[in-house]
Scaffold this active site. Structure first.
Site, short mmCIF file in Angstrom:
data_model
loop_
_atom_site.label_atom_id
_atom_site.label_comp_id
_atom_site.label_asym_id
_atom_site.label_seq_id
_atom_site.Cartn_x
_atom_site.Cartn_y
_atom_site.Cartn_z
N VAL A 77 0.87 -1.18 0.00
CA VAL A 77 0.00 0.00 0.00
C VAL A 77 0.90 1.23 0.00
O VAL A 77 1.77 1.36 0.86
CB VAL A 77 -0.89 -0.01 1.26
CG1 VAL A 77 -1.75 1.24 1.32
CG2 VAL A 77 -1.74 -1.27 1.31
N CYS A 78 0.71 2.13 -0.95
CA CYS A 78 1.56 3.33 -1.03
C CYS A 78 1.38 4.20 0.20
O CYS A 78 0.27 4.60 0.55
CB CYS A 78 1.20 4.15 -2.27
SG CYS A 78 1.97 5.77 -2.24
N ILE A 79 2.50 4.53 0.83
CA ILE A 79 2.42 5.26 2.11
C ILE A 79 1.88 6.68 1.92
O ILE A 79 1.05 7.14 2.72
CB ILE A 79 3.79 5.28 2.83
CG1 ILE A 79 3.65 5.88 4.23
CG2 ILE A 79 4.86 6.01 2.02
CD1 ILE A 79 4.80 5.61 5.14
N ALA A 82 -1.75 6.47 1.20
CA ALA A 82 -2.43 5.93 2.38
C ALA A 82 -2.61 6.99 3.46
O ALA A 82 -3.68 7.12 4.06
CB ALA A 82 -1.65 4.74 2.92
#
Lengths: 130, 135, 102
Positions: A77-79, A82
């Site tokens: 999940v892209c930080i 996110a």
């Protein structure tokens, strides 16, 4: 063949993540390797473990978690995406001083570099979005 | 690091109405560190991302247009803009911001990174890529 | 070297399919998925254009998406082929790159 997958839309509103799930399942069944699925834009919302869909509907997050476990798929999940959308794991929640976290088992939060790396290390990259 | 691949970032959406343009740019900035062969393609409504004079003061959203001008500093040297897409939208190259990079093979001379190309050339650029990321 | 293009939008809603076809090269494949499958229907305002592009480019629809929308494969433009998910995977493997027209 190594196939990387990018998911760019969130669950339930768009079909994209359902298509991605069916595609990844079929790719693995055909003997291909899907080392990583990268979740970007609203796609990060797939990773919440707090989703409670009606019992007679698919549970998108649980399906992905099970798939990751069974076939060792790295769900990233892209930080940056996110954090914008309130998706935090325990470490990030603590670091940001938030009182809760919501990332489901099988997903991990990491940087966009993981998307580029996936593009470098796989033979094909397939994007599902809207 | 494995061999250098040709990454093409395809931008077909206008800025601000959705977040895709901004988050695409974020990928490009991160990706620049990986020393791959990077090109950006702007076609259809994506050409609106590069127009001059964007002012977001009144909409409460960050203006990320200046970030495009910084791409040259990240050694991103190829921003392909489709001529037909510009013309269909009543735009010309003069309506676009300037993005320059320093050419290390030519005594660090500043050169324009934006290249207006035809639809056929855009198709060639797409067919030349190893990895196509669409936003 | 060839490309698999995927299109997931109805051509009656967005330019994605037309733009895709305008950039596809001879020998490429276009797979219409999700709402993109409406692009494969015959007897529409786009059918003629699709038939023309179909001479150089292989056109596919994702059959489960067609079925979900209650569309009989008989309504597809001649030459548009239905594939299932394993067929989708094969198309990805067969072509050198995949480009999504979102």
């Amino acid at each position: 063949m190594k196939i990387g997958v990018l998911v760019s839309e969130g669950p339930y509103t768009h079909q994209a993540v359902d298509s991605a799930y069916k595609f990844v399942t079929a790719a693995i069944a055909a003997g291909h390797e899907v080392p990583r699925v990268f979740f970007y834009h609203d796609g990060v919302n797939v990773a919440t473990r707090l989703s409670v869909p009606p019992q007679d509907e698919r549970n998108i997050q649980q399906n992905w978690t099970a798939l990751a476990k069974e076939h060792n798929v790295d769900l990233v999940v892209c930080i940056a995406a996110a954090q914008r959308r309130g998706m935090l794991d325990a470490n990030e929640a603590e670091r940001q001083g938030k009182d809760a976290n919501n990332i489901a088992e099988g997903f991990r939060i990491s940087g966009l570099g993981q998307l580029i790396e996936m593009g470098i290390q796989t033979d094909r990259l397939v994007t599902f979005g809207d | 690091m494995s061999d250098v691949k040709k990454f093409l970032y395809v931008n077909r959406r206008a800025p601000y109405g959705t977040i895709y343009a901004l988050e695409s740019l974020e990928v490009v900035l991160i990706g620049a560190a990986f020393e791959q062969d990077v090109s950006l393609a702007f076609l259809d409504d994506g050409v609106f991302q590069l127009t001059k004079g964007q002012n977001t003061d009144g909409i409460g959203v960050k203006n990320f247009s200046p970030t495009f001008r910084a791409l040259g500093d990240y050694d991103v040297q190829k921003l392909f803009v489709e001529r037909e897409s510009l013309e269909e939208r009543g735009l010309s190259e003069d309506d676009l911001i300037e993005v320059v990079y320093e050419d290390e093979d030519d005594d660090w001379e500043e050169k324009p990174a934006i290249r207006v190309i035809s639809r056929a050339e855009m198709a060639d650029a797409m067919a030349d890529a190893d990895v196509v990321l669409s936003f | 070297m060839s490309t698999l293009h995927t299109v997931n939008k109805s051509p009656f809603a967005t330019q994605a399919l037309v733009s895709c076809l305008n950039h596809a090269k001879a020998g490429d494949a276009v797979l219409m998925i999700e709402d993109g499958v409406y692009g494969g229907l015959g007897g529409t305002g786009l059918t003629e254009i699709m038939e023309e592009f179909g001479k150089n480019v292989s056109l596919y629809v994702l059959s489960p998406d067609l079925a979900a929308r209650g569309l009989d494969p008989k309504r597809l433009i001649a030459g548009v082929e239905g594939v299932d998910y394993p067929g989708f995977v094969d198309l990805v493997a067969k072509h050198d790159r995949t480009q999504s027209w979102l």
